[in-house]
Design an enzyme around this catalytic site. Structure first.
Site, PDB file in Angstrom:
ATOM      1  N   ILE A  95       0.977  -1.262  -0.164  1.00  0.00           N
ATOM      2  CA  ILE A  95       0.072   0.063  -0.079  1.00  0.00           C
ATOM      3  C   ILE A  95       0.754   1.269   0.117  1.00  0.00           C
ATOM      4  CG2 ILE A  95      -2.041  -1.159   1.193  1.00  0.00           C
ATOM      5  CD1 ILE A  95      -1.120  -0.003   3.814  1.00  0.00           C
ATOM      6  N   GLY A  96       2.094   0.997  -0.018  1.00  0.00           N
ATOM      7  CA  GLY A  96       2.739   2.155   0.006  1.00  0.00           C
ATOM      8  C   GLY A  96       4.399   2.081   0.139  1.00  0.00           C
ATOM      9  N   GLY A 103       8.520   4.146   0.952  1.00  0.00           N
ATOM     10  CA  GLY A 103       9.300   5.274   1.370  1.00  0.00           C
ATOM     11  C   GLY A 103      10.718   5.058   1.118  1.00  0.00           C
ATOM     12  N   VAL A 122       5.584  -0.658   2.757  1.00  0.00           N
ATOM     13  CA  VAL A 122       4.391  -0.627   3.628  1.00  0.00           C
ATOM     14  C   VAL A 122       3.282  -1.659   3.027  1.00  0.00           C
ATOM     15  CG1 VAL A 122       2.528   0.347   4.983  1.00  0.00           C
ATOM     16  CG2 VAL A 122       4.571   1.638   4.477  1.00  0.00           C
ATOM     17  N   LYS A 153       5.232  -2.351   8.249  1.00  0.00           N
ATOM     18  CA  LYS A 153       6.340  -1.607   7.526  1.00  0.00           C
ATOM     19  C   LYS A 153       7.439  -2.300   7.781  1.00  0.00           C
ATOM     20  CE  LYS A 153       6.468   2.842   8.246  1.00  0.00           C
ATOM     21  NZ  LYS A 153       6.671   4.186   8.530  1.00  0.00           N
ATOM     22  N   ASP A 193       6.843  15.933  12.145  1.00  0.00           N
ATOM     23  CA  ASP A 193       6.319  15.937  10.600  1.00  0.00           C
ATOM     24  C   ASP A 193       4.850  16.021  10.346  1.00  0.00           C
ATOM     25  OD1 ASP A 193       6.679  15.631   7.636  1.00  0.00           O
ATOM     26  OD2 ASP A 193       6.997  13.516   7.776  1.00  0.00           O
TER      27      ASP A 193
END
Length: 690
Positions: free
Chosen positions: A17-18, A20, A25, A40, A134
């Site tokens: 789903i992601g 970095g 992830v 993660k 952040d």
């Protein structure tokens, strides 16, 4: 990592789903607790780098001590075969950024509600001396129930005093940078509150205070430029909320709200009494916020900080930071030129818009015409040597009907005198009143159809109900038979049925009777009838159970089993029934016949045993009719299996539409009819064999 991969003998990967710079992830299923989780995973290239591993686990250690509804939870930190991963709460919903892009500007009530929830999550972190560093809408999830959760504490640091010393790592996202972050200076809890102020600005205006294609320009604006008043973009904002935003985004940390509690209290007062006076907003403080005479230059320390960031950043960040470093060199190498620029700016302050320069006499700052009637806008523009032209109308409730909604060029942009400012005038949205259908007790699909027919949008949430059967509407907001405008949003709550804790039936095969009974007790199940049967299995072990392993059963269900008593010695029985013992030849012939029969029986037992526990892969496809229903984002999918013995539920789960086609494992016995239900409606039946 492919779907179906299992981590830690517990977490089944569903999809990625992601990604970095240092981690990937995934959405996964926790097979032990029967829930979705986020996993993660540290990228392979960093698996042997102790510094990266330490940084990777910072998020887990920072947030693992937090338990708050407005903070995304961390469940586990794992290492397996040189693979490092963190297991976190999987949050269904949208990022705040997605909602802002779709629905902003928000109402003042919604904006304040969201801000208070963000601050509640940050308060929990700050009480543990954790600064997020952040905070941005992309790092805030909004569930279907309207609960906000702050996540991604990957840049958090634990502090032991009011400030911390930064390392060379990245320290936030440029649009939500505090001035101290932009300069690479120490941060504290008010750094997070500055970012919240920017988020409130964005929610209430649908604009960011500083926008540019150049990230460096944005960072410098956070350092030097005053935050524009939100009322320039949304004239409906209260004076109190505007003051709160200005105070939260003060350039000087000491002049901001000093805690999440103080900022939250101010927001609550703004909700009740919009005219509340917010302290520390005197003209003296505002001048202190924006001293043009002390415009920030990029010194040696900042330059070194940026270089350190460049070494530790992703390629995309390195490109940005490289530009920043080159810009630093230009600034430092052109001090004289900068001095000239400062002189010009100083002249601008002293002489207003009339800078004593031949070319500048042709330029002036574009006045703010938002919320003015055309006649008022024309008068103001003429006074500042501009011409206004109406170029169109647009439906809006941001400003009053007949007043300026948008202007081009924007406010404060330098433009040639006697040039034209194009205006878009607000007009009242078409009043199309409809009666909201009463959809309570209707099936989900029928309810959605009725709402669509009258031109209403809808959102859907699900709740357990002891009285309303699964798939039917429990509640709706607004209520049925009330008035609404077309395109208004109706929230419907769909029943998940009665909430029943269920248990995964364990396998009792080959356990002793005592072991089987203890296993059932551990699973809150009850041992029922125990039947003794002949079998080639060792005497005393379980050979049958009346409920298939891996089935869903209720607590205290009675489980009947069969236990092996081994094989009888048929020859001894035969000797006992005869008047005279068998001779050796006859005995050998009978033994051979018995052995042949037993082998056939064993073969049949093996076949029967194989039929007892079979797991097959099965893929659920979303029916074409439901694919066209773009408003429904989830479906309650149930799979039942009907045999001569009875009906079993093999699968029952909520599935997001983006997960279809959905592949799973079904476990059962024999042949029968497989039925697939979507939101309690049977859509498909087929013959199926295990």
């Amino acid at each position: 990592m492919a779907p179906g991969h299992i981590l830690g003998k517990r977490y089944i990967i569903i999809k990625r789903i992601g990604q970095g710079a240092t981690s990937i992830v995934y959405k996964a299923e926790d097979t032990k607790l029967k829930r979705f989780v986020t996993v993660k995973v540290l990228k392979e290239e960093f698996a042997n780098d102790e510094a990266f591993i330490k940084k990777f686990t910072t998020e887990a250690f920072a947030v693992a001590c937090l338990s708050h509804i407005n903070v995304g939870m961390v469940y586990d930190v794992c290492e397996e075969d040189n693979l490092h991963y963190i297991v976190m709460e999987y949050i269904e919903g949208y990022t705040l950024k997605e909602l802002i892009e779709k629905e902003a500007p928000f109402s003042q009530e919604r904006t304040i509600d969201y801000a208070i929830q963000i601050l509640a999550g940050l308060k929990a972190a700050h009480e543990q001396n954790i600064v997020h560093r952040d905070i941005k809408p992309e790092n805030i999830m909004v569930t279907e129930d309207g609960v906000l959760k702050v996540k991604d504490f990957g840049m958090a640091q634990i502090v032991t005093s009011s400030t911390i010393t930064l390392t060379g790592d990245a320290v936030g996202s440029v649009h939500y940078f505090s001035p101290e972050q932009a300069k690479g200076r120490p941060v504290n809890k008010t750094t997070d509150l500055y970012a919240v102020g920017i988020i409130i600005f964005e929610m209430i205006t649908n604009h960011l205070p500083f926008e540019s294609d150049n990230h460096i320009t944005i960072a410098i604006k956070h350092i030097n430029d005053p935050i524009p008043k939100p009322s320039q973009y949304n004239s409906l904002i209260s004076k109190t909320l505007e003051d709160i935003i200005i105070k939260a985004t003060n350039k000087v940390p000491e002049l901001r709200f000093q805690s999440a509690d103080l900022m939250s209290d101010a927001l609550k007062k703004a909700l009740i009494t919009p005219d509340t006076v917010i302290p520390n907003l005197s003209s003296k403080n505002i001048i202190l916020d924006n001293p043009l005479s002390s415009t920030i230059y990029l010194d040696k320390q900042t330059t070194e900080f940026i270089r350190n960031q460049e070494k530790n950043s992703s390629p995309a960040k390195k490109e940005i930071l490289g530009s920043f470093t080159r810009l630093t060199a230009v600034f430092l190498g052109m001090a004289a030129a900068i001095g000239v620029i400062i002189g010009v700016i100083t002249s601008y302050i002293l002489f207003g818009n009339h800078i004593p320069d031949n070319s500048s006499q042709k330029m002036a700052a574009v006045p703010n015409l938002i919320g003015r009637t055309f006649e008022e806008a024309s008068a103001i523009a003429t006074e500042d040597s501009f011409i206004v032209t109406k170029i169109g109308e647009k439906e809006s409730t941001k400003v009053k009907e007949g007043t300026v909604l948008e202007q081009i060029p924007m406010v404060s942009v330098p433009a040639l005198r006697n040039s034209t400012i194009n205006l878009i005038i607000a007009k009242k949205p078409e009043d199309v009143t409809v009666i909201v259908p009463d959809v309570i007790n209707l099936n989900n699909a029928d309810a959605q159809k009725l709402l669509e027919e009258v031109g209403l949008y809808f959102t859907l949430t699900r709740e357990y109900s002891d009285y309303i059967e699964i798939g039917k509407v429990i509640n709706q907001t607004p209520k049925g038979n009330t008035k609404a405008q077309q395109r208004d949003m109706v929230t419907i709550v769909v029943s998940l049925g009665k909430e029943m804790p269920y248990i995964i039936m364990p396998s009792l095969y080959d356990l002793s009777l005592e072991q089987a009974e203890n296993t059932l007790k551990a699973y809150e199940l009850v041992l029922g009838t125990v039947t003794e049967k002949e079998s080639e299995k060792p005497e005393g072990v379980v050979i049958e159970q009346d409920i298939v392993p891996n089935s869903n059963v209720d607590p205290d269900t009675v489980i009947n089993i069969s236990v092996s008593i081994g094989r009888k010695n048929l020859l001894e029985d035969l000797d006992n029934t005869l008047d005279a013992p068998l001779n050796d030849v006859t005995r050998q012939e009978i033994e051979a016949d018995i052995e042949e029969i037993l082998q056939e029986l064993d073969a049949q037992d093996d076949k029967d045993n194989n039929n007892e526990i079979i797991t097959k892969s099965y893929t659920i496809k979303l029916p074409e009719t439901l694919q066209d229903n773009i408003e429904n984002q989830t479906y309650q999918v149930t799979i039942t299996f009907q045999t001569d013995v009875g009906e079993q539920t093999l699968f029952d789960k909520i599935i997001n539409i983006d997960e279809f086609p959905y592949t799973l494992d079904l476990t059962g016995i024999g042949s029968g009819i497989l039925t697939i239900y979507f939101d309690s409606l049977a859509w498909q039946e087929e013959m199926f064999s295990f």
